[in-house]
Design a protein around this motif. Sequence first.
Motif, short mmCIF file in Angstrom:
data_model
loop_
_atom_site.label_atom_id
_atom_site.label_comp_id
_atom_site.label_asym_id
_atom_site.label_seq_id
_atom_site.Cartn_x
_atom_site.Cartn_y
_atom_site.Cartn_z
N LEU A 1 -6.07 2.90 -6.32
CA LEU A 1 -6.17 2.74 -4.88
C LEU A 1 -5.16 3.63 -4.15
O LEU A 1 -5.41 4.06 -3.02
N ARG A 2 -4.04 3.90 -4.79
CA ARG A 2 -2.96 4.62 -4.12
C ARG A 2 -3.04 6.13 -4.30
O ARG A 2 -2.58 6.89 -3.44
N ARG A 3 -3.59 6.59 -5.42
CA ARG A 3 -3.67 8.03 -5.66
C ARG A 3 -4.63 8.65 -4.66
O ARG A 3 -5.82 8.36 -4.66
N PRO B 1 -6.79 10.18 4.36
CA PRO B 1 -6.77 8.72 4.55
C PRO B 1 -8.13 8.13 4.87
O PRO B 1 -8.45 7.02 4.42
N GLU B 2 -8.97 8.86 5.63
CA GLU B 2 -10.30 8.32 5.95
C GLU B 2 -11.17 8.18 4.71
O GLU B 2 -11.86 7.17 4.52
N MET C 1 -7.22 -5.19 -1.72
CA MET C 1 -7.89 -3.93 -1.36
C MET C 1 -8.01 -3.81 0.16
O MET C 1 -7.86 -2.71 0.72
N LYS C 2 -8.26 -4.92 0.84
CA LYS C 2 -8.33 -4.89 2.30
C LYS C 2 -6.99 -4.46 2.89
O LYS C 2 -6.93 -3.66 3.84
N ASP D 1 -6.37 -1.12 5.14
CA ASP D 1 -5.74 -1.17 6.46
C ASP D 1 -4.58 -0.19 6.56
O ASP D 1 -4.35 0.42 7.61
N GLU D 2 -3.85 -0.02 5.46
CA GLU D 2 -2.74 0.94 5.45
C GLU D 2 -3.27 2.36 5.64
O GLU D 2 -2.68 3.17 6.38
N TYR D 3 -4.38 2.67 5.00
CA TYR D 3 -4.98 4.00 5.18
C TYR D 3 -5.49 4.18 6.61
O TYR D 3 -5.40 5.27 7.18
N LYS D 4 -6.01 3.10 7.19
CA LYS D 4 -6.51 3.20 8.56
C LYS D 4 -5.37 3.52 9.52
O LYS D 4 -5.53 4.31 10.47
#
Length: 298
Positions: free
Chosen positions: A178-180, A185-186, A283-284, A288-291
């Motif tokens: 999930l982090r790599r 970000p989108e 995961m949510k 949200d962090e990517y958003k």
Amino acid sequence: MAKMRTARKLLLGREIAHMIESAGVSQAEAGSIIESSQSRIAGLISGAGTIAVGDLDLLASRLGFTDEGYKEALRELRRDNHKRGFWSTGHRRAYSEDIRLLVDLENVMDQLRSAEVEVVPGLLQTEAYARAQHADLPDDEDLSLTSDDFVQARLARQEILDKSDPPTVQFVLSESCLRRMWGDPEIMREQIEHLINLSNRKRVMIQVFPFYTPPGRRSPIGHRFTLLRVPSPGAAGPLELAYTEGEGEIRYLDDRKALTSYESAWARLTNAALRFEESRAFMKQVADEYKKMENPTP
């Protein structure tokens, strides 16, 4: 040129091994029935050889398997649709020799369990994520393959999830998946939202294995591996394989010792990972962090 192994050849090999074992004869003795050698029988069992219909019928009958329904099941396994030419057109050319057996197995399996690190598994990738992964890779000029061919080949594998009777698939994803950031970000947010949506399907189960786990639940993923089960129409039972992938090496393991080891590892990982609802919530949070990264606060 080495003969390509396929799912049907492996299943037929299991049935031949089952008949030989049930009859209490050696591979050499079985070979003599069809005027062949022990090494050829061994090749058939491993899925690397071929056998004529007449020899297959003779072998089954002489080993005591005379039921016509069972013999027809053997003949059906021998009818191998995945000839070498099947892989020589369109995006199928993008599958390497080693990966073709996996693709073939995925199309007939009824269960897949996979532990993954660093990369969201191909069966769960969005098109944008897959394109981002291939963006920095050069085209294969020798085979006239473009990055689009590789992306389409990966997406085509996902069609098994939309079948009327799809396989049951279960994944344990390291938080590193999930982090790599393979894309912006989108792209990453959309990929994780796709994972959440897939995880709500009845036969798709996703657990996250976070970087931090409390004492007593720590069981690191040493490397990625996949366990596959393919049902058999015969009497030998389902085909079970462990698939492992490393730098320059892909292995398919079916010996009982290796399978037991990977089954044990899978049990530890699923116990250590977050439960399904916890995984969706995790995961949510990452999505949200990517958003927030897409729209940073001035």
